[in-house]
Write an enzyme that holds these catalytic residues in place. Structure first.
Site, PDB file in Angstrom:
ATOM      1  N   TYR A 118     -44.113  80.393  28.059  1.00  0.00           N
ATOM      2  CA  TYR A 118     -43.694  79.584  26.899  1.00  0.00           C
ATOM      3  C   TYR A 118     -44.263  78.182  27.121  1.00  0.00           C
ATOM      4  CZ  TYR A 118     -40.552  78.421  22.993  1.00  0.00           C
ATOM      5  OH  TYR A 118     -40.019  78.056  21.777  1.00  0.00           O
ATOM      6  N   TYR A 166     -34.545  77.730  22.202  1.00  0.00           N
ATOM      7  CA  TYR A 166     -34.826  78.852  23.109  1.00  0.00           C
ATOM      8  C   TYR A 166     -34.525  78.424  24.544  1.00  0.00           C
ATOM      9  CZ  TYR A 166     -37.384  82.769  25.198  1.00  0.00           C
ATOM     10  OH  TYR A 166     -37.726  83.865  25.917  1.00  0.00           O
TER      11      TYR A 166
HETATM   12  P1  NAI Z   1     -41.254  82.516  12.126  1.00  0.00           P
HETATM   13  O1  NAI Z   1     -42.725  82.687  12.202  1.00  0.00           O
HETATM   14  O2  NAI Z   1     -40.493  83.389  11.186  1.00  0.00           O
HETATM   15  O3  NAI Z   1     -40.851  81.021  11.771  1.00  0.00           O
HETATM   16  C1  NAI Z   1     -41.586  79.881  12.087  1.00  0.00           C
HETATM   17  C2  NAI Z   1     -41.944  79.223  10.767  1.00  0.00           C
HETATM   18  O4  NAI Z   1     -42.395  77.894  10.985  1.00  0.00           O
HETATM   19  C3  NAI Z   1     -43.058  79.960  10.018  1.00  0.00           C
HETATM   20  O5  NAI Z   1     -42.582  80.322   8.730  1.00  0.00           O
HETATM   21  C4  NAI Z   1     -44.151  78.902   9.921  1.00  0.00           C
HETATM   22  O6  NAI Z   1     -44.870  79.024   8.720  1.00  0.00           O
HETATM   23  C5  NAI Z   1     -43.324  77.627   9.970  1.00  0.00           C
HETATM   24  N1  NAI Z   1     -44.059  76.416  10.321  1.00  0.00           N
HETATM   25  C6  NAI Z   1     -44.906  76.203  11.354  1.00  0.00           C
HETATM   26  N2  NAI Z   1     -45.380  74.948  11.317  1.00  0.00           N
HETATM   27  C7  NAI Z   1     -44.815  74.331  10.249  1.00  0.00           C
HETATM   28  C8  NAI Z   1     -44.893  73.034   9.687  1.00  0.00           C
HETATM   29  N3  NAI Z   1     -45.681  72.091  10.221  1.00  0.00           N
HETATM   30  N4  NAI Z   1     -44.171  72.746   8.577  1.00  0.00           N
HETATM   31  C9  NAI Z   1     -43.387  73.687   8.020  1.00  0.00           C
HETATM   32  N5  NAI Z   1     -43.247  74.947   8.522  1.00  0.00           N
HETATM   33  C10 NAI Z   1     -43.961  75.268   9.620  1.00  0.00           C
HETATM   34  O7  NAI Z   1     -40.740  82.687  13.619  1.00  0.00           O
HETATM   35  P2  NAI Z   1     -39.293  82.580  14.304  1.00  0.00           P
HETATM   36  O8  NAI Z   1     -39.518  83.103  15.687  1.00  0.00           O
HETATM   37  O9  NAI Z   1     -38.242  83.180  13.488  1.00  0.00           O
HETATM   38  O10 NAI Z   1     -39.058  81.008  14.441  1.00  0.00           O
HETATM   39  C11 NAI Z   1     -37.987  80.308  13.860  1.00  0.00           C
HETATM   40  C12 NAI Z   1     -37.335  79.425  14.904  1.00  0.00           C
HETATM   41  O11 NAI Z   1     -36.680  80.258  15.868  1.00  0.00           O
HETATM   42  C13 NAI Z   1     -38.311  78.562  15.694  1.00  0.00           C
HETATM   43  O12 NAI Z   1     -37.734  77.290  15.928  1.00  0.00           O
HETATM   44  C14 NAI Z   1     -38.428  79.317  17.000  1.00  0.00           C
HETATM   45  O13 NAI Z   1     -38.831  78.504  18.073  1.00  0.00           O
HETATM   46  C15 NAI Z   1     -36.999  79.794  17.160  1.00  0.00           C
HETATM   47  N6  NAI Z   1     -36.776  80.850  18.151  1.00  0.00           N
HETATM   48  C16 NAI Z   1     -37.469  82.040  18.078  1.00  0.00           C
HETATM   49  C17 NAI Z   1     -37.261  83.020  19.017  1.00  0.00           C
HETATM   50  C18 NAI Z   1     -38.006  84.319  18.938  1.00  0.00           C
HETATM   51  O14 NAI Z   1     -37.970  85.098  19.905  1.00  0.00           O
HETATM   52  N7  NAI Z   1     -38.671  84.633  17.845  1.00  0.00           N
HETATM   53  C19 NAI Z   1     -36.300  82.839  20.133  1.00  0.00           C
HETATM   54  C20 NAI Z   1     -35.580  81.590  20.092  1.00  0.00           C
HETATM   55  C21 NAI Z   1     -35.836  80.634  19.144  1.00  0.00           C
END
Ligand code: NAI
Length: 300
Positions: free
Chosen positions: A182, A172
């Site tokens: 953030y 991000y």
């Molecule tokens: P999401 O909630 O779909 O995905 C995050 C996942 O990480 C969840 O499924 C959660 O259960 C898992 N998780 C957390 N701790 C964990 C651990 N210790 N071991 C295994 N799994 C774990 O949310 P999102 O937003 O799609 O996130 C996916 C990636 O995208 C992340 O790296 C996030 O920082 C990145 N991202 C998200 C943005 C947004 O606006 N949603 C923008 C830019 C990057």
């Protein structure tokens, strides 16, 4: 032979991991996912009960198949690292073999090898605190779950990744520009992830012919993003100020026949491109999939 992908960080059908799984499946890859242990039961039940069938639909009308769901907690490398209170926690004791090392061993037993590794997970317990208010433990926990988790997954998967393989993580813009809100060291964690993308591209490229890239994605209303608390503001800001002023998402039920693509699918498709031979000279890159917002110097 089709490619096999392991996607770490899928626990519902709202996040980037799910969208990437779909794009990879649409391109013909076999899909394995790693789901955070505490979220495993709900995810598997929902899958089984058909709750995701609508959003499992691929452009050709078929449903994405997830060959296997692995419980995973990417902050633990091996069983020795798991503290007693986690081991005995109800949400953990019902599953087994969920440390990084054990997951990779199980994947090896089940399938032998993989071609694509996707890291779509992040966690920062103090994300809603400013960096100045963040505790040492909160900061280190953010780095452990959001940055080192990728180093660990790659380290353990490399021996069973086929040469020519590709890895992708999600980052991000808060790593390089000031995004108030953030917090908790999450901006620091993304900076580490991006720097590691370069160093690991060198190490994994030289030794194993594996590519390492990261996608800097625009805002998406995922479960993780809702927990941060400012996601709706970021979506509005992006729509108002980015070079491409598109709707970023259409909620859950969209039609692939629609003319406009939504950011979540565009991130999925970029990941499929980066994982494919079309991108065979791209490694060590931060690829922006954000409608160009990163290029703006000031909002207008
Ligand atoms: P999401 O909630 O779909 O995905 C995050 C996942 O990480 C969840 O499924 C959660 O259960 C898992 N998780 C957390 N701790 C964990 C651990 N210790 N071991 C295994 N799994 C774990 O949310 P999102 O937003 O799609 O996130 C996916 C990636 O995208 C992340 O790296 C996030 O920082 C990145 N991202 C998200 C943005 C947004 O606006 N949603 C923008 C830019 C990057």
């Amino acid at each position: 032979r089709g490619k096999r992908a392991f996607i770490a960080g899928v626990a519902d059908d709202n996040g980037y991991g799910w969208a990437i799984a779909k794009s990879l499946a649409a391109a013909g890859a076999e899909i394995l996912v790693g789901t955070w242990v505490p979220a495993l039961n709900i995810f598997e039940n929902s899958l089984r009960r058909g709750k995701f069938d609508e959003s499992r639909t691929l452009p050709n009308g078929s449903l994405m198949e997830i060959t296997k769901v692995y419980p995973l907690d990417a902050v633990y490398d091996s069983p020795e690292d798991v503290p007693e209170d986690v081991k005995t926690n109800k949400r953990y004791s019902g599953s087994s073999n969920w440390t990084v090392k054990e997951v990779v061993e199980t994947v090896k037993q089940d399938f032998g090898s993989i071609d694509i590794l996707v890291h779509s997970l992040a966690n920062g317990p103090e994300v809603s605190k400013s960096l100045l208010e963040t505790s040492r433990n909160g900061y280190l926990a953010a780095i452990s779950a959001s940055s080192y988790s990728f180093v660990s997954l790659l380290k353990h998967f490399i021996p069973i990744m086929n040469p020519g393989g590709a890895t992708i993580s999600l980052t991000y813009i808060a790593s390089e520009r000031i995004i108030p809100g953030y917090g908790g060291g999450m901006s620091s964690a993304k900076a580490a992830l991006e720097s590691d993308t370069k160093v690991l591209a060198f190490e994994a490229g030289r030794k194993h012919k594996i590519r390492v890239n990261t996608i800097s994605a625009g805002p998406l209303r995922s479960r993780a993003a809702k927990a941060i608390g400012f996601i709706d503001m970021m979506i509005d800001y992006s729509k108002a100020n980015a070079p491409l002023q598109k709707e970023l998402s259409a909620g859950k039920f969209f039609s692939f026949a629609m003319h406009d693509m939504y950011l979540v699918e565009e991130v999925g498709d970029t990941a499929a491109f980066l994982a494919s031979p079309l991108a065979s000279a791209i490694t060590g890159a931060v690829v922006y999939v954000d409608n160009g917002l990163n290029a703006m110097g000031v909002g207008v």
